[in-house]
Design a protein around this motif. Structure first.
Motif, PDB file in Angstrom:
ATOM      1  N   THR A 161      34.357  56.127  39.959  1.00  0.00           N
ATOM      2  CA  THR A 161      35.417  57.155  39.660  1.00  0.00           C
ATOM      3  C   THR A 161      36.120  56.845  38.478  1.00  0.00           C
ATOM      4  O   THR A 161      36.148  55.568  37.733  1.00  0.00           O
ATOM      5  CB  THR A 161      36.504  57.399  40.689  1.00  0.00           C
ATOM      6  N   ARG A 162      36.911  57.903  37.665  1.00  0.00           N
ATOM      7  CA  ARG A 162      37.712  57.512  36.521  1.00  0.00           C
ATOM      8  C   ARG A 162      39.031  56.613  36.942  1.00  0.00           C
ATOM      9  O   ARG A 162      39.468  56.015  36.057  1.00  0.00           O
ATOM     10  CB  ARG A 162      38.063  58.924  35.951  1.00  0.00           C
ATOM     11  N   PHE A 163      39.183  56.750  38.111  1.00  0.00           N
ATOM     12  CA  PHE A 163      40.298  55.877  38.584  1.00  0.00           C
ATOM     13  C   PHE A 163      39.799  54.290  38.557  1.00  0.00           C
ATOM     14  O   PHE A 163      40.530  53.379  38.240  1.00  0.00           O
ATOM     15  CB  PHE A 163      40.697  56.291  40.122  1.00  0.00           C
ATOM     16  N   ALA A 164      38.594  53.922  38.892  1.00  0.00           N
ATOM     17  CA  ALA A 164      38.079  52.510  38.603  1.00  0.00           C
ATOM     18  C   ALA A 164      37.997  52.208  37.384  1.00  0.00           C
ATOM     19  O   ALA A 164      38.322  51.039  36.932  1.00  0.00           O
ATOM     20  CB  ALA A 164      36.733  52.735  39.368  1.00  0.00           C
ATOM     21  N   ASP A 165      37.683  53.150  36.551  1.00  0.00           N
ATOM     22  CA  ASP A 165      37.582  53.177  34.941  1.00  0.00           C
ATOM     23  C   ASP A 165      39.050  52.739  34.548  1.00  0.00           C
ATOM     24  O   ASP A 165      39.102  51.787  33.645  1.00  0.00           O
ATOM     25  CB  ASP A 165      36.968  54.050  34.235  1.00  0.00           C
ATOM     26  N   ALA A 181      41.470  51.534  36.413  1.00  0.00           N
ATOM     27  CA  ALA A 181      41.976  50.121  36.596  1.00  0.00           C
ATOM     28  C   ALA A 181      41.299  48.838  35.779  1.00  0.00           C
ATOM     29  O   ALA A 181      42.009  47.921  35.665  1.00  0.00           O
ATOM     30  CB  ALA A 181      41.359  49.936  38.163  1.00  0.00           C
ATOM     31  N   ALA A 182      39.930  49.240  35.442  1.00  0.00           N
ATOM     32  CA  ALA A 182      39.413  48.565  34.516  1.00  0.00           C
ATOM     33  C   ALA A 182      40.026  48.307  33.220  1.00  0.00           C
ATOM     34  O   ALA A 182      40.190  46.850  32.750  1.00  0.00           O
ATOM     35  CB  ALA A 182      37.970  48.502  34.358  1.00  0.00           C
ATOM     36  N   ARG A 183      40.637  49.168  32.635  1.00  0.00           N
ATOM     37  CA  ARG A 183      41.313  49.063  31.472  1.00  0.00           C
ATOM     38  C   ARG A 183      42.570  48.272  31.677  1.00  0.00           C
ATOM     39  O   ARG A 183      43.240  47.594  30.877  1.00  0.00           O
ATOM     40  CB  ARG A 183      41.476  50.360  30.892  1.00  0.00           C
ATOM     41  N   ASN A 184      43.416  48.654  32.870  1.00  0.00           N
ATOM     42  CA  ASN A 184      44.411  47.920  32.984  1.00  0.00           C
ATOM     43  C   ASN A 184      44.223  46.251  33.296  1.00  0.00           C
ATOM     44  O   ASN A 184      45.060  45.679  32.817  1.00  0.00           O
ATOM     45  CB  ASN A 184      45.341  48.346  34.316  1.00  0.00           C
ATOM     46  N   HIS A 185      43.265  45.872  34.010  1.00  0.00           N
ATOM     47  CA  HIS A 185      42.803  44.636  34.259  1.00  0.00           C
ATOM     48  C   HIS A 185      42.760  43.988  32.760  1.00  0.00           C
ATOM     49  O   HIS A 185      42.887  42.823  32.792  1.00  0.00           O
ATOM     50  CB  HIS A 185      41.797  44.346  35.049  1.00  0.00           C
ATOM     51  N   ALA A 186      41.939  44.739  32.046  1.00  0.00           N
ATOM     52  CA  ALA A 186      41.639  44.365  30.514  1.00  0.00           C
ATOM     53  C   ALA A 186      43.055  43.754  29.643  1.00  0.00           C
ATOM     54  O   ALA A 186      42.935  42.977  28.962  1.00  0.00           O
ATOM     55  CB  ALA A 186      40.704  44.998  29.941  1.00  0.00           C
ATOM     56  N   GLN A 187      44.046  44.962  30.071  1.00  0.00           N
ATOM     57  CA  GLN A 187      45.392  44.728  29.446  1.00  0.00           C
ATOM     58  C   GLN A 187      45.933  43.437  29.811  1.00  0.00           C
ATOM     59  O   GLN A 187      46.471  42.485  29.140  1.00  0.00           O
ATOM     60  CB  GLN A 187      45.943  45.850  29.424  1.00  0.00           C
ATOM     61  N   ILE A 188      45.972  43.287  31.170  1.00  0.00           N
ATOM     62  CA  ILE A 188      46.583  42.056  31.715  1.00  0.00           C
ATOM     63  C   ILE A 188      45.937  40.763  31.189  1.00  0.00           C
ATOM     64  O   ILE A 188      46.624  39.753  31.113  1.00  0.00           O
ATOM     65  CB  ILE A 188      46.579  42.240  33.332  1.00  0.00           C
ATOM     66  N   GLN A 189      44.530  40.765  31.306  1.00  0.00           N
ATOM     67  CA  GLN A 189      43.859  39.620  30.784  1.00  0.00           C
ATOM     68  C   GLN A 189      44.142  39.375  29.284  1.00  0.00           C
ATOM     69  O   GLN A 189      44.456  37.966  28.865  1.00  0.00           O
ATOM     70  CB  GLN A 189      42.343  39.763  31.119  1.00  0.00           C
ATOM     71  N   GLU A 190      44.283  40.241  28.615  1.00  0.00           N
ATOM     72  CA  GLU A 190      44.552  39.956  27.087  1.00  0.00           C
ATOM     73  C   GLU A 190      46.021  39.346  27.061  1.00  0.00           C
ATOM     74  O   GLU A 190      46.411  38.524  26.212  1.00  0.00           O
ATOM     75  CB  GLU A 190      44.487  41.292  26.537  1.00  0.00           C
TER      76      GLU A 190
END
Length: 309
Positions: A144-148, A150-159
């Motif tokens: 879903t768009r929500f999973a996408d 969430a993935a962008r937020n996880h990428a931000q946290i990792q950065e």
């Protein structure tokens, strides 16, 4: 020892701090990183006064750190974290502040902006690591768009974690201990709460020069914040107004500094909202505040008497 300071009352805050601590441990060694709640065994710790014991354990670590890394988000920074920041800075330890907050703050509509709601945080930081935007969009997951999202937020946290870990590695080796400033026995520094209706409303005492913070009304709030800090640490004692939804950042920073340097500090708090947690005694404020102060003052008359004492 690198101390990771973070808001710890909700699982997502603890998870972010644990991810950062783990990254640092991989690079520096597990014994070189301290993570409150985890390393004080808060979930299972048993003590007559659990809050006081947790305060003592964290304070003992703060006395021996090489650097403090603090996660600071939003318009109401955690007061326990701010206390820890003030403690570390007063002892001369470098402080890295990590934030993913995309907001900036100013005292007036068109005034100078700061990364944090209190410019004293900006002024005290050795370095600010700020990653305010979502991670780069990747290929759709097919869910879903929500999973996408969430993935962008996880990428931000990792950065953010990667950038913070790199900043820690770039810190210079510790220098000589910071000498304590000389104190004027005839001055008291008063830190009003920005949440109270009358800013600067705490009373003075006869025969004592009362100095007050200036940064919230200054054209250059960062420079004024540094001046407030120096003035406070050179005063004989400090009174902070801790009124508000939680202890204001500036008040918590000054409590930390005073606690680190054995400077008398009192908190003015006319009304309390108590917090309760399993196994802990009730707290009228964050336990780092509750046990970091020398006196709790409930009325203006008590403030006047303490200032004059």
């Amino acid at each position: 020892m690198r101390y990771v300071a973070h808001r710890l009352f909700a699982a997502h805050d603890r998870a972010l701090a644990a991810a950062l601590a783990n990254r640092l441990a991989v690079k520096l060694g597990e014994d070189q990183v301290f993570l409150p709640f985890c390393d004080t065994n808060e979930e299972d710790l048993v003590a007559d006064l659990k809050g006081r014991r947790l305060f003592e354990l964290d304070r003992d670590r703060l006395r021996r750190i090489r650097a403090l890394i603090a996660i600071v988000h939003g318009p109401s920074p955690d007061d326990g974290v701010c206390m820890e920041i003030g403690y570390a800075v007063a002892l001369g330890a470098p402080v890295i502040l990590l934030t993913t907050d995309f907001q900036e703050y100013s005292a007036t509509l068109h005034g100078s902006r700061s990364v944090f709601p209190d410019p004293l945080l900006d002024a005290l930081a050795t370095r600010i690591v700020r990653i305010p935007r979502l991670g780069t969009p990747s290929e759709p997951t097919g869910d879903t768009r929500f999973a996408d999202f969430a993935a962008r937020n996880h990428a931000q946290i990792q950065e953010a974690i990667d950038a913070c870990a790199e900043a820690v590695l770039q810190l210079p080796s510790p220098g000589a201990a910071t000498p304590r400033p000389s104190r004027d026995p005839h001055t008291v520094f008063v830190e009003p709460s920005p949440y109270t209706p009358v800013h600067g409303g705490l009373p003075a005492a006869t025969g004592t020069t009362v100095l007050r913070s200036t940064r919230f009304d200054a054209a250059d709030p960062i420079t004024a914040a540094r001046r407030d800090w120096a003035t406070a640490l050179c005063s004989s004692r400090i009174v902070v107004d801790t009124s508000g939804p939680e202890t204001p950042p500036g008040a918590a920073l000054l409590i930390g500094a005073a606690c680190a340097t054995d400077q008398p500090v009192a908190a003015y708090l006319p009304h309390s909202t108590y917090t309760h947690a399993a196994g802990r005694e009730p707290n009228f404020r964050n336990l780092m505040i509750q046990y970091g102060i020398d006196a709790l003052l409930r009325t203006p008359d008590e403030v006047t008497a303490w200032i004059g004492g």
